[in-house]
Design a protein around this motif. Structure first.
Motif, PDB file in Angstrom:
ATOM      1  N   ALA A 185       0.833  -1.206   0.000  1.00  0.00           N
ATOM      2  CA  ALA A 185       0.000   0.000   0.000  1.00  0.00           C
ATOM      3  C   ALA A 185       0.866   1.252   0.000  1.00  0.00           C
ATOM      4  N   VAL A 186       1.930   1.237   0.776  1.00  0.00           N
ATOM      5  CA  VAL A 186       2.869   2.369   0.789  1.00  0.00           C
ATOM      6  C   VAL A 186       3.501   2.554  -0.580  1.00  0.00           C
ATOM      7  N   ASP A 187       3.850   1.453  -1.245  1.00  0.00           N
ATOM      8  CA  ASP A 187       4.434   1.539  -2.577  1.00  0.00           C
ATOM      9  C   ASP A 187       3.459   2.196  -3.551  1.00  0.00           C
ATOM     10  N   ALA A 188       2.194   1.772  -3.522  1.00  0.00           N
ATOM     11  CA  ALA A 188       1.196   2.378  -4.410  1.00  0.00           C
ATOM     12  C   ALA A 188       1.031   3.870  -4.114  1.00  0.00           C
ATOM     13  N   LEU A 189       0.968   4.220  -2.840  1.00  0.00           N
ATOM     14  CA  LEU A 189       0.831   5.627  -2.466  1.00  0.00           C
ATOM     15  C   LEU A 189       2.042   6.446  -2.901  1.00  0.00           C
ATOM     16  N   SER A 190       3.224   5.840  -2.880  1.00  0.00           N
ATOM     17  CA  SER A 190       4.437   6.570  -3.268  1.00  0.00           C
ATOM     18  C   SER A 190       4.379   6.992  -4.732  1.00  0.00           C
ATOM     19  N   PHE A 191       3.755   6.175  -5.589  1.00  0.00           N
ATOM     20  CA  PHE A 191       3.641   6.555  -7.002  1.00  0.00           C
ATOM     21  C   PHE A 191       2.538   7.579  -7.214  1.00  0.00           C
ATOM     22  N   LEU A 192       1.510   7.554  -6.376  1.00  0.00           N
ATOM     23  CA  LEU A 192       0.519   8.630  -6.423  1.00  0.00           C
ATOM     24  C   LEU A 192       1.166   9.957  -6.046  1.00  0.00           C
ATOM     25  N   LEU A 193       2.022   9.934  -5.027  1.00  0.00           N
ATOM     26  CA  LEU A 193       2.736  11.143  -4.626  1.00  0.00           C
ATOM     27  C   LEU A 193       3.676  11.596  -5.737  1.00  0.00           C
ATOM     28  N   CYS A 194       4.334  10.644  -6.379  1.00  0.00           N
ATOM     29  CA  CYS A 194       5.224  10.974  -7.497  1.00  0.00           C
ATOM     30  C   CYS A 194       4.452  11.701  -8.593  1.00  0.00           C
ATOM     31  N   ALA A 195       3.271  11.202  -8.951  1.00  0.00           N
ATOM     32  CA  ALA A 195       2.462  11.856  -9.983  1.00  0.00           C
ATOM     33  C   ALA A 195       2.087  13.275  -9.576  1.00  0.00           C
ATOM     34  N   THR A 196       1.757  13.463  -8.301  1.00  0.00           N
ATOM     35  CA  THR A 196       1.397  14.800  -7.809  1.00  0.00           C
ATOM     36  C   THR A 196       2.576  15.756  -7.912  1.00  0.00           C
TER      37      THR A 196
END
Length: 413
Positions: free
Chosen positions: A171-182
């Protein structure tokens, strides 16, 4: 010592994006194998097959996706690919059979390969040509810092050993790519490069660049060396303690964080890139020779040789990284950076896919002779890159001259 932080502006924003998703990547690398066996319930052989298929698909897709980044704009493409990576990682949370696992892994590998190419095109559009290698050095340092933090988080999950801990890491990994996109959305947009409708992928017909990519792939065999070759060598052929595997990984990561930027400062063109690559090849041969010596009947002798070889290895790695970045950008035609970077990046996939088989046969099977052969092959490839790069640069100059003549003739000059 140079400032560890990149200059304010696009370079720093790119580094923040790199840091955000590299934390997730570090956690993924540490826990993925056990997650797929213990939580998803797949046999190791099926995991290996699925990931091999996925990265093969990703390596092929990287080139056309890079072309899309050139034609549609690299920032928007990179944002979409970061979101696609987040979706792929999130799907691993619910996947529980082999077919869906392969589908999710293909999406993950394709998005990751495309994201790397789109980011390079984005960097090329936002950073002056003479500053690109330095910017990539900062990104590499940031990458290693994020991987270290992510690996620590993954280590906590491994210590807990529970399904909930593994799920939290993904879940942290998925969130990290959402943050990257932001974070990527904070960058200025880079105008897309217009091209002919239906135009072919030029890089596939560019023989000099293809040879440069192939030779660089040989040098990239150092990647599975640290993650697989050395651990197998240490456990199968030396008297060194197994915990040294982790210590050598920390040594490598820390050295890149501290010294990659300084190493890249001397590389500013094709000639200096070729010089760095030759030095990298020499250091790699020396590292292989020292690693071979570690097969002694003495724990302390083995540890000393392995640490010494690892220092030579990370020095070779940093010189190779700086030199290859410079060549990859300088030899890519303007307007096709994403396409060419996508093709150049296939070398990483090939090295990671075929490297484990090759290194296992050479090092575990052949021992000292395998180490020396590996070092000699890398040295030969590093020395060949200089002449091939000059050949590639010459074809660019010839093409530019021909285009100028055609324009002048068309204007009646």
């Amino acid at each position: 010592m140079p400032n560890p932080l990149p200059p304010a502006g696009p370079q720093r924003t790119l580094s923040l994006a790199q840091l955000s998703n590299s934390v997730g990547d570090g956690a993924y690398y540490v826990t993925s194998a056990l997650y797929f066996t213990h939580v998803v319930g797949l046999a190791p052989a099926r995991i290996g097959l699925g990931l091999t298929v996925a990265w093969a698909v990703g390596s092929v897709a990287g080139v056309p996706i890079g072309r899309i980044a050139d034609r549609r704009g690299p920032r928007g493409t990179a944002v979409l690919l970061a979101l696609a990576t987040a979706a792929a990682v999130a799907s691993f949370l619910v996947v529980r059979d082999f077919a869906l696992f392969v589908a999710a892994a293909c999406l993950y590998a394709t998005a990751q390969s495309g994201l790397a190419a789109a980011r390079q095109a984005l960097l090329a559009g936002l950073v002056a040509k003479e500053e690109r290698t330095g910017a990539l050095a900062h990104l590499q340092s940031t990458l290693n810092a994020g991987l270290a933090v992510g690996a620590a988080l993954g280590g906590l999950a491994l210590s807990a050993g529970t399904t909930q801990a593994y799920l939290a890491v993904f879940a942290v990994d998925a969130l990290s790519f959402l943050l990257c996109a932001t974070v990527l959305l904070r960058l200025p947009a880079v105008a897309p490069v217009p091209g002919e409708r239906g135009a072919k992928l030029e890089v596939l017909r560019d023989r000099p660049y293809t040879v440069v990519t192939l030779l660089n792939t040989v040098l990239l065999l150092r990647m599975p060396l640290l993650s697989l070759g050395l651990p197998l060598w240490i456990t199968e052929r030396t008297e060194a303690p197994e915990w040294l595997v982790s210590a050598l990984f920390v040594l490598n990561t820390g050295a890149v964080m501290l010294f990659q930027v300084r190493t890249a400062r001397s590389v500013n063109g094709i000639s200096t890139a070729a010089q760095a690559l030759r030095r990298s090849g020499v250091l790699m041969l020396l590292a292989c020779a020292v690693f071979a010596v570690s097969a002694v009947n003495s724990p302390w002798g083995a540890v000393t040789a392995l640490v010494g070889g690892s220092v030579l290895l990370v020095a070779a790695e940093m010189l190779h990284s700086a030199g290859s970045w410079q060549l990859a950008f300088d030899l890519a035609p303007a307007g096709r950076i994403g396409e060419y970077q996508g093709f150049f990046g296939t070398g990483v996939t090939v090295a990671r896919t075929l490297g484990p088989l090759l290194l296992t046969a050479l090092l575990v099977g052949w021992g000292t002779a395998g180490w020396l052969l590996l070092g000699a092959v890398v040295l030969a490839a590093s020395y060949a890159l200089g002449p091939v790069a000059r050949w590639a640069a010459g074809t660019r100059q010839e093409a530019g001259h021909a285009a100028a003549v055609a324009v002048n003739q068309g204007q009646g000059v």
